[in-house]
Motif scaffolding. Sequence first.
Motif, PDB file in Angstrom:
ATOM      1  N   LEU A 163       7.211   2.125  -1.653  1.00  0.00           N
ATOM      2  CA  LEU A 163       7.520   0.736  -1.960  1.00  0.00           C
ATOM      3  C   LEU A 163       6.256  -0.061  -2.280  1.00  0.00           C
ATOM      4  N   ASN A 164       6.273  -0.793  -3.388  1.00  0.00           N
ATOM      5  CA  ASN A 164       5.171  -1.677  -3.784  1.00  0.00           C
ATOM      6  C   ASN A 164       5.232  -2.944  -2.935  1.00  0.00           C
ATOM      7  N   VAL A 165       4.200  -3.191  -2.105  1.00  0.00           N
ATOM      8  CA  VAL A 165       4.255  -4.309  -1.158  1.00  0.00           C
ATOM      9  C   VAL A 165       2.942  -5.095  -1.155  1.00  0.00           C
ATOM     10  N   ASN A 166       3.031  -6.364  -0.702  1.00  0.00           N
ATOM     11  CA  ASN A 166       1.830  -7.147  -0.453  1.00  0.00           C
ATOM     12  C   ASN A 166       1.398  -6.940   1.001  1.00  0.00           C
ATOM     13  N   GLN A 167       0.307  -7.599   1.398  1.00  0.00           N
ATOM     14  CA  GLN A 167      -0.232  -7.356   2.737  1.00  0.00           C
ATOM     15  C   GLN A 167       0.713  -7.810   3.842  1.00  0.00           C
ATOM     16  N   GLU A 168       1.378  -8.929   3.646  1.00  0.00           N
ATOM     17  CA  GLU A 168       2.277  -9.418   4.693  1.00  0.00           C
ATOM     18  C   GLU A 168       3.435  -8.443   4.912  1.00  0.00           C
TER      19      GLU A 168
ATOM     20  N   ASP B 209      -4.967  -1.743   5.988  1.00  0.00           N
ATOM     21  CA  ASP B 209      -6.230  -2.464   6.083  1.00  0.00           C
ATOM     22  C   ASP B 209      -6.062  -3.872   5.525  1.00  0.00           C
ATOM     23  N   PHE B 210      -6.684  -4.845   6.199  1.00  0.00           N
ATOM     24  CA  PHE B 210      -6.658  -6.230   5.738  1.00  0.00           C
ATOM     25  C   PHE B 210      -7.701  -7.018   6.533  1.00  0.00           C
TER      26      PHE B 210
ATOM     27  N   PHE C 245      -9.307  -1.432   9.256  1.00  0.00           N
ATOM     28  CA  PHE C 245      -8.066  -0.673   9.351  1.00  0.00           C
ATOM     29  C   PHE C 245      -7.370  -1.079  10.645  1.00  0.00           C
ATOM     30  N   PHE C 246      -6.040  -1.197  10.565  1.00  0.00           N
ATOM     31  CA  PHE C 246      -5.216  -1.452  11.741  1.00  0.00           C
ATOM     32  C   PHE C 246      -4.172  -0.361  11.835  1.00  0.00           C
ATOM     33  N   VAL C 247      -4.024   0.173  13.047  1.00  0.00           N
ATOM     34  CA  VAL C 247      -3.128   1.290  13.309  1.00  0.00           C
ATOM     35  C   VAL C 247      -1.980   0.787  14.177  1.00  0.00           C
TER      36      VAL C 247
END
Length: 283
Positions: free
Chosen positions: A62-67, A82-83, A210-212
């Motif tokens: 799926l093509n998604v934005n950061q939110e 990552d953000f 990076f967030f896990v």
Amino acid sequence: MMLAASVLLAGLLFSGFVRAEPALQVKYPNLDGLEANSYGYRVLNLALRKSGVDFELSLHPLNVNQERARIMLDSGEVNVVDFGTSAEFEHRFLPVYFPIDRGLNGYRLLVVHKDNADEYARMRSITQLSEKTAGQGLRWSDIAILERAGIKVTTASVDGLFRLLERKRIDFIPLGANEVHYLLDKYGDAAPHAVVDSNLLIIYPFARLFFVQKGNERLREAISRGLEAAFDDGSFQALLSENYFPTTDLSALNHRTILRLDNPSLTAEFRKIPHKYFHHLER
């Protein structure tokens, strides 16, 4: 007795009762439709290859934005994203305390309408800049930093920001020095009169991490170990340079008018990240 225990262990290993850990399953979102070409995916792949663990890396289709990617991380549809960091995100997820942008997302250049470029060229203070309205992406971590400095912020999707700038509904878009030219090239059709200001450089402590997903300590440790190894052997710096430096002359940043802002959401853990992992101006 010790000999018997050794024989028993060898027998277990031979018979398959003691097995190596299974390959680490890693799923990353298709951020902005960039798929495996995104910088985050490429750094993640490098880190996992340097981590010393077996892994299987895949992309969510799926093509998604950061939110949307953060929502997917909460739900377990992906297990690493990552953000830009914030205290909220560091509490909500498991952060890997290594700045994959070397902190350059906290070095902000301004995209402005060329009709107003001369005005920005004369600015020397945050007070002057606070008379203008900035544009930022939806729920970007930088919003609180800019607002704390007295700058009014309007939010929209990234392509929406460029359309707003073209219509002069916002005055400037502060973007990371590592991404500003890439984003201007990508969304420039929506803002043919947009240019990068040649004078100002906003700096605040910040980084892309990076967030896990919570509970996945094994993945966090693998990424952290791999990033440190890639930094030590220079392959991380080479990848960063390949992605950003061809369009970003970092040495030119030394000659700009610098406006330094505080970051109110820095955590104690973020402050402990080794100094060497960040980019620093020569002056």
